[in-house]
Scaffold this motif. Structure first.
Motif, PDB file in Angstrom:
ATOM      1  N   MET A   1       0.844  -1.195   0.000  1.00 40.14           N
ATOM      2  CA  MET A   1       0.000   0.000   0.000  1.00 40.14           C
ATOM      3  C   MET A   1       0.877   1.241   0.000  1.00 40.14           C
ATOM      4  N   THR A   2       0.554   2.224  -0.842  1.00 38.43           N
ATOM      5  CA  THR A   2       1.337   3.440  -0.928  1.00 38.43           C
ATOM      6  C   THR A   2       1.075   4.315   0.278  1.00 38.43           C
ATOM      7  N   ALA A   3       2.152   4.775   0.895  1.00 36.90           N
ATOM      8  CA  ALA A   3       1.994   5.626   2.068  1.00 36.90           C
ATOM      9  C   ALA A   3       1.550   7.020   1.657  1.00 36.90           C
ATOM     10  N   PRO A   4       0.688   7.677   2.443  1.00 43.84           N
ATOM     11  CA  PRO A   4       0.286   9.036   2.136  1.00 43.84           C
ATOM     12  C   PRO A   4       1.433   9.989   2.363  1.00 43.84           C
ATOM     13  N   THR A   5       1.318  11.204   1.878  1.00 40.08           N
ATOM     14  CA  THR A   5       2.346  12.210   2.120  1.00 40.08           C
ATOM     15  C   THR A   5       1.821  13.245   3.084  1.00 40.08           C
ATOM     16  N   MET A   6       2.696  13.712   3.964  1.00 40.34           N
ATOM     17  CA  MET A   6       2.318  14.690   4.984  1.00 40.34           C
ATOM     18  C   MET A   6       3.479  15.621   5.209  1.00 40.34           C
ATOM     19  N   THR A   7       3.206  16.818   5.679  1.00 36.78           N
ATOM     20  CA  THR A   7       4.274  17.735   6.039  1.00 36.78           C
ATOM     21  C   THR A   7       4.926  17.250   7.326  1.00 36.78           C
ATOM     22  N   VAL A   8       6.091  17.799   7.615  1.00 38.05           N
ATOM     23  CA  VAL A   8       6.797  17.419   8.837  1.00 38.05           C
ATOM     24  C   VAL A   8       5.944  17.723  10.063  1.00 38.05           C
ATOM     25  N   GLY A  40      -3.683   0.151   7.595  1.00 38.80           N
ATOM     26  CA  GLY A  40      -3.739  -1.163   6.964  1.00 38.80           C
ATOM     27  C   GLY A  40      -2.403  -1.650   6.446  1.00 38.80           C
ATOM     28  N   ALA A  41      -1.384  -0.779   6.429  1.00 41.36           N
ATOM     29  CA  ALA A  41      -0.059  -1.176   5.941  1.00 41.36           C
ATOM     30  C   ALA A  41       0.757  -1.736   7.095  1.00 41.36           C
ATOM     31  N   GLY A  42       0.694  -3.044   7.285  1.00 44.36           N
ATOM     32  CA  GLY A  42       1.457  -3.681   8.350  1.00 44.36           C
ATOM     33  C   GLY A  42       0.916  -3.396   9.734  1.00 44.36           C
ATOM     34  N   ALA A 115     -12.218  -1.547  10.388  1.00 43.74           N
ATOM     35  CA  ALA A 115     -12.052  -0.155  10.816  1.00 43.74           C
ATOM     36  C   ALA A 115     -10.911   0.528  10.070  1.00 43.74           C
ATOM     37  N   LEU A 116      -9.779  -0.158   9.926  1.00 40.54           N
ATOM     38  CA  LEU A 116      -8.626   0.450   9.261  1.00 40.54           C
ATOM     39  C   LEU A 116      -8.846   0.570   7.761  1.00 40.54           C
ATOM     40  N   SER A 117      -9.527  -0.390   7.174  1.00 44.21           N
ATOM     41  CA  SER A 117      -9.819  -0.313   5.743  1.00 44.21           C
ATOM     42  C   SER A 117     -10.754   0.853   5.432  1.00 44.21           C
ATOM     43  N   ALA A 118     -11.742   1.058   6.301  1.00 42.98           N
ATOM     44  CA  ALA A 118     -12.669   2.173   6.104  1.00 42.98           C
ATOM     45  C   ALA A 118     -11.961   3.509   6.239  1.00 42.98           C
ATOM     46  N   LEU A 119     -10.970   3.571   7.119  1.00 43.38           N
ATOM     47  CA  LEU A 119     -10.218   4.808   7.308  1.00 43.38           C
ATOM     48  C   LEU A 119      -9.243   5.038   6.161  1.00 43.38           C
ATOM     49  N   ALA A 120      -8.703   3.960   5.608  1.00 43.26           N
ATOM     50  CA  ALA A 120      -7.654   4.066   4.587  1.00 43.26           C
ATOM     51  C   ALA A 120      -8.127   4.764   3.318  1.00 43.26           C
ATOM     52  N   VAL A 121      -9.416   4.687   3.001  1.00 43.26           N
ATOM     53  CA  VAL A 121      -9.923   5.288   1.769  1.00 43.26           C
ATOM     54  C   VAL A 121     -10.121   6.792   1.914  1.00 43.26           C
ATOM     55  N   ARG A 131       4.298  -0.519  19.282  1.00 40.18           N
ATOM     56  CA  ARG A 131       4.933  -1.822  19.295  1.00 40.18           C
ATOM     57  C   ARG A 131       5.899  -1.964  20.463  1.00 40.18           C
ATOM     58  N   ASP A 132       6.149  -3.224  20.803  1.00 39.52           N
ATOM     59  CA  ASP A 132       7.200  -3.518  21.775  1.00 39.52           C
ATOM     60  C   ASP A 132       8.445  -3.907  20.990  1.00 39.52           C
ATOM     61  N   GLU A 133       9.341  -4.635  21.600  1.00 40.45           N
ATOM     62  CA  GLU A 133      10.595  -4.974  20.916  1.00 40.45           C
ATOM     63  C   GLU A 133      10.394  -5.947  19.769  1.00 40.45           C
ATOM     64  N   SER A 134       9.266  -6.665  19.744  1.00 42.21           N
ATOM     65  CA  SER A 134       9.119  -7.718  18.741  1.00 42.21           C
ATOM     66  C   SER A 134       8.021  -7.478  17.715  1.00 42.21           C
ATOM     67  N   GLU A 135       6.890  -6.881  18.109  1.00 40.59           N
ATOM     68  CA  GLU A 135       5.787  -6.770  17.165  1.00 40.59           C
ATOM     69  C   GLU A 135       4.818  -5.661  17.529  1.00 40.59           C
ATOM     70  N   VAL A 136       3.885  -5.384  16.604  1.00 36.58           N
ATOM     71  CA  VAL A 136       2.860  -4.373  16.825  1.00 36.58           C
ATOM     72  C   VAL A 136       1.820  -4.926  17.788  1.00 36.58           C
ATOM     73  N   ARG A 137       1.529  -4.169  18.854  1.00 37.48           N
ATOM     74  CA  ARG A 137       0.571  -4.605  19.861  1.00 37.48           C
ATOM     75  C   ARG A 137      -0.705  -3.762  19.863  1.00 37.48           C
ATOM     76  N   ALA A 138      -0.651  -2.564  19.301  1.00 38.30           N
ATOM     77  CA  ALA A 138      -1.817  -1.685  19.237  1.00 38.30           C
ATOM     78  C   ALA A 138      -1.573  -0.698  18.105  1.00 38.30           C
ATOM     79  N   VAL A 139      -2.626   0.011  17.714  1.00 38.46           N
ATOM     80  CA  VAL A 139      -2.535   0.972  16.613  1.00 38.46           C
ATOM     81  C   VAL A 139      -3.426   2.168  16.930  1.00 38.46           C
ATOM     82  N   VAL A 140      -2.928   3.363  16.623  1.00 38.13           N
ATOM     83  CA  VAL A 140      -3.748   4.581  16.658  1.00 38.13           C
ATOM     84  C   VAL A 140      -3.779   5.129  15.235  1.00 38.13           C
ATOM     85  N   ALA A 141      -4.971   5.280  14.671  1.00 43.77           N
ATOM     86  CA  ALA A 141      -5.114   5.761  13.300  1.00 43.77           C
ATOM     87  C   ALA A 141      -6.034   6.976  13.280  1.00 43.77           C
ATOM     88  N   LEU A 142      -5.751   7.898  12.352  1.00 48.27           N
ATOM     89  CA  LEU A 142      -6.494   9.151  12.275  1.00 48.27           C
ATOM     90  C   LEU A 142      -6.787   9.511  10.832  1.00 48.27           C
TER      91      LEU A 142
END
Length: 250
Positions: A1-8, A40-42, A115-121, A131-142
């Protein structure tokens, strides 16, 4: 999935929102905010998602995905099954308030992928894995209808904006310590017909199934946890606990 672009600055705001949510998110792991990505990207994890719209200084939608460990801990709480949406709401509010004063909808429980697919569009959508040292444990999406500081000079959202802050992990029941629950006091109960209810007028007396002087019940999410005496504290009613009710003895 192509990442969106954002300002710094927008990238920094997304990370700030994720870290604000992380600071009040119940979790059994020590997590940090990773590089923002497209929703939705990883970011697929086993668990539950809570999504809510907000309006105010800015408007948009926020999604918090939590691991199955939190969902299980709430379901199997010693106080009975607790509401996941209520438990995660402080994190939703903290993320949205990074963008100014807002009013948050009650929130809705969804499957993470949905939820993430609906937000991605939506334009301007971004997700921050926690994430912790090994994997993603939660996500915050906006997804914001208008990001503060929209201007040319966008950068790839996968670039790091600022060092993430750590949130201390807590295990087992400890992760529920900051979850807010509705506590109510009950003086007694009775049964009435519809006719009797409709005949109530100011001044009417409803007799309860409890004798005068009997202790009142203290309930959490409808579950009896204690009994006590009704007292008045600074012109407000309160309960002085006289008995803690053990599970199965109520």
């Amino acid at each position: 999935m192509t990442a969106p672009t954002m300002t710094v600055s927008q990238l920094g705001l997304a990370r700030n929102a994720a870290e604000a949510a992380l600071a009040v998110l119940p979790t059994s792991y020590t997590l940090t905010a990773a590089d923002p990505v497209a929703p939705g990207a990883g970011t697929a994890i086993e668990g539950q998602a809570i999504t809510a719209r907000f309006t105010g200084a800015t408007s948009g939608e926020v999604v918090v995905v939590v691991g199955q460990d939190l969902a299980n801990a709430l379901r199997e709480s010693p106080l009975g099954e607790l509401d996941l949406t209520a438990a995660v709401r402080p994190a939703l509010e903290a993320a949205a308030r990074v963008f100014g004063p807002v009013v948050l909808d009650p929130g809705q429980l969804m499957e993470p992928e949905v939820a993430l697919s609906a937000l991605a569009v939506k334009e301007g959508a971004v997700a921050v894995p926690l994430r912790d040292e090994s994997e993603v444990r939660a996500v915050v999406a906006l997804a914001l209808n208008q990001w503060p500081g929209d201007d040319p000079g966008a950068v790839d959202v996968a670039q790091r904006a600022a060092p993430a802050q750590e949130a201390g992990g807590r295990r087992g029941l400890d992760m529920l310590y900051d979850v807010e629950m509705e506590v109510s006091a009950e003086l007694g109960r009775t049964r009435m017909s519809v006719r009797e209810l409709l005949s109530l007028t100011p001044g009417a007396i409803v007799e309860l199934d409890r004798a005068a002087g009997s202790p009142a019940d203290l309930l959490v999410n409808g579950r009896l946890i204690a009994r006590g005496e009704v007292v008045v504290v600074d012109e407000n009613f309160g309960i002085r606990i006289t008995e803690i009710v053990s599970p199965g003895t109520e």
